[in-house]
Design an enzyme around this catalytic site. Structure first.
Site, PDB file in Angstrom:
ATOM      1  N   ASP A 229       0.827  -1.154  -0.069  1.00 12.62           N
ATOM      2  CA  ASP A 229       0.161   0.000  -0.041  1.00 12.62           C
ATOM      3  C   ASP A 229       0.791   1.177   0.126  1.00 12.62           C
ATOM      4  O   ASP A 229       1.827   1.350   0.751  1.00 12.62           O
ATOM      5  CB  ASP A 229      -0.942   0.068   1.305  1.00 12.62           C
ATOM      6  CG  ASP A 229      -1.870   1.144   1.208  1.00 12.62           C
ATOM      7  OD1 ASP A 229      -2.598   1.091   0.378  1.00 12.62           O
ATOM      8  OD2 ASP A 229      -2.025   1.855   2.274  1.00 12.62           O
ATOM      9  N   GLU A 271       1.176  -0.394  -5.016  1.00 12.17           N
ATOM     10  CA  GLU A 271       0.265   0.786  -5.478  1.00 12.17           C
ATOM     11  C   GLU A 271       1.150   2.006  -5.321  1.00 12.17           C
ATOM     12  O   GLU A 271       1.380   2.504  -4.564  1.00 12.17           O
ATOM     13  CB  GLU A 271      -0.697   0.824  -4.348  1.00 12.17           C
ATOM     14  CG  GLU A 271      -1.552   1.873  -4.750  1.00 12.17           C
ATOM     15  CD  GLU A 271      -2.529   2.274  -3.274  1.00 12.17           C
ATOM     16  OE1 GLU A 271      -3.519   2.853  -3.563  1.00 12.17           O
ATOM     17  OE2 GLU A 271      -1.807   2.229  -2.380  1.00 12.17           O
TER      18      GLU A 271
END
Length: 569
Positions: A229, A271
């Site tokens: 993330d 990401e």
């Protein structure tokens, strides 16, 4: 003497041979990269299936639905965060990296889930949310207690409010600053995301070591990979500016190296919404960085193409992101758990997408995106939805599907921010869509309109061979039977039509040609092919190539062909 001379000559030859560059037998490493030809399915345990009647999904409920995922054709499940959390950011505010949220089950339930998934040949990836913690994590509670506290330097602090505190927010329009004054310590702490999510300080080697322990712990539980993330924020060097901070890319290489030292076939899916010229910094020039990244750049122009029918910007984007290491891979998606980010479009382009897919300002978010599911954005137009998903499965990389999109699930605009696209899975026409037997649900199930569970659910679509679910299963089988896409080289072909996107893939002597018509009107493609026959992989429209075949496509039509170079067959 003669024997001594021969021995000396033999040794000399051996040394000379050893000194020469040797061509060793090559290993087809691409064949060992499981993610190259896999289908990844993203779900949240809490919204998937409730097994114990408390109104929230859990790991035992997920186990009950593994056979559904296997039948769908899923190779890997990407789990949203399932660790203990206060729930202020739907699980992305982690309070303990080493255990399971008790609302979702026990450690034993997780172990049972991993066993059942592995038994079915399904790999499991998990969200690795290490950019920040919850303010309720014991590290932060300790850090704010004293300047000499054990975990003080695990976070980023400032005596005064930095001048650029109102820049670089991840959630503009909702977030007003990236620094907050702590009520206990009296100092300001840094937070790229919400103010209850203080950022970890990765300049501190103790933080890096702890994150390696977290990776090692979950790999030991059987995890095959991580969706990392907020990658650019993990590697930013503190206090070097919030808009263009210095980045430590070596950290990514070190995390990859550590993970592979524990499990050779681990995959890290990053990401990172970055410009094409930055891609190699994240993949590594020789593929030594993250193995996969979401192609956010191309995705934004894809939605522009879907909204307007104008293909040129998307063709340019897909070409700009073509040059990556052979062992690396793009992950392509249509929808995920967040808003559709349109931040890299021009204002004019973004407004065109808004006008088509999110005309009401309540459907827009963070001054850059749209908070709707795919089916609702495309007005539940089956032909347009098929075009979009056929395109997803044909893009150069690994397809990632959002749970429920295989059914054509909608969104709930009454829910705040990104929660609108995180409603419970719709399994049947029973109460609450068969998600739970409870009298109430922790989050509303869509129950009205054309996307209500009474119309859109797994049971009904499984029984209907013409349903979107049945069509998606067939397309997944087609994609998995087309390794040219995941493993081969590709080019965007000139189809002699402004509305038609044509891909050509080549891999180990096989050629795949795929066409998509972005116009709602019939169009004709003329392809630069000569010799052989295009074998229709979906219908019965085989084409002799001749001096360049002319292929008719319906409005929002698509064709998948394999080139048979043996003429007359």
């Amino acid at each position: 003497m003669k024997y001594r001379y021969l021995l000396f000559l033999s040794l000399l030859v051996c040394v000379n041979v050893a000194a020469q560059p040797q061509k060793l037998a090559t290993v087809q490493m691409q064949d060992q990269l499981w993610f190259k030809n896999s289908i990844i399915y993203n779900l949240e345990v809490g919204t998937f299936k409730d097994s114990d009647g408390d109104g929230r999904g859990d790991f035992q409920g997920l186990i009950q639905k593994l056979d559904y995922l296997k039948a769908l054709g899923v190779d890997a499940i990407w789990l949203a965060p399932f660790q203990p959390t206060p729930g202020q950011d739907d699980g992305y505010d982690v309070a303990d990296f080493y255990s399971v949220d008790p609302r979702l089950g026990t450690g034993g339930d997780f172990a049972d889930f991993m066993f059942q998934a592995q038994k079915r040949g399904i790999r499991v990836l998990m969200d690795l949310v290490i950019n920040h913690t919850s303010e309720q994590h014991h590290w932060f509670r300790n850090a704010r207690s004293s300047e000499k506290a054990k975990y003080r330097d695990w976070y980023v602090w400032s005596e005064t409010l930095p001048k650029d505190h109102n820049k670089g927010m991840v959630f503009p329009g909702v977030q007003k600053s990236t620094w907050k004054k702590d009520s206990i310590s009296g100092k300001y702490y840094y937070h790229r995301f919400y103010d209850f999510q203080p950022d970890l300080n990765f300049v501190n080697p103790e933080v890096v070591a702890e994150c390696q322990k977290i990776i090692g712990f979950w790999l030991n539980q059987g995890i095959s990979g991580f969706r990392l993330d907020a990658v650019p924020f993990i590697i930013e060097v503190p206090k070097t500016g919030t808009e263009k901070p210095k980045l430590d890319f070596k950290l990514l290489m070190d995390l990859r190296q550590f993970a592979q030292s524990r499990r050779a076939d681990v995959a890290i899916l990053g990401e990172a919404n970055v410009e094409p010229e930055e891609n190699l910094n994240y993949f590594g020039k020789n593929g030594e960085g993250m193995q996969l990244m979401f192609n956010f750049y191309a995705n934004q122009f894809l939605f522009y193409a879907l909204a307007t029918g104008e293909l040129a910007p998307f063709k340019e984007a897909i070409t700009k992101t073509q040059m990556i290491p052979d062992a690396s891979q793009w992950a392509h998606f249509l929808r995920n758990h967040d808003e559709i980010d349109l931040g890299r479009l021009t204002d004019k382009q973004r407004n065109q997408v808004y006008a088509r897919f999110g005309p009401d300002s309540s459907m827009q978010l963070y001054d850059r995106g749209i908070r709707r599911r795919l089916a609702s954005m495309l007005s539940n137009n089956r032909k347009h939805i098929e075009l979009a998903y056929s395109l997803l499965f044909s893009l150069p990389g690994t397809p990632v599907i959002r749970y429920g999109d295989e059914l054509g699930m909608g969104d709930d605009q009454s829910l705040k921010e990104r929660i609108s696209v995180r409603t419970p899975m719709q399994w049947s026409g029973a109460r609450f869509g068969g998600f739970t037997s409870a009298d109430s649900v922790f989050r509303p199930v869509i129950s009205t309109g054309e996307f209500g569970y009474q119309k859109v659910n797994v049971d009904a679509e499984t029984r209907d061979p013409s349903s979107l679910l049945s069509w998606t299963k067939e397309m997944i089988r087609l994609r998995k039977g087309s390794p040219e896409i995941g493993m081969g080289k590709y080019q965007v072909m000139d189809a002699k039509s402004a509305s038609i996107l044509a891909f050509r893939y080549d891999y180990e002597g096989e050629t795949l040609v795929i066409l998509h018509n972005f116009s709602d009107k019939p169009q004709t493609a003329q392809l630069p092919l000569d010799g052989g026959t295009l074998i229709d992989l979906i219908g019965h429209d085989d084409q002799k190539t001749g001096a360049g075949p002319r292929i008719a496509l319906d409005g929002y039509g698509y064709k998948w062909y394999r080139l048979n170079r043996v003429t007359g067959k």
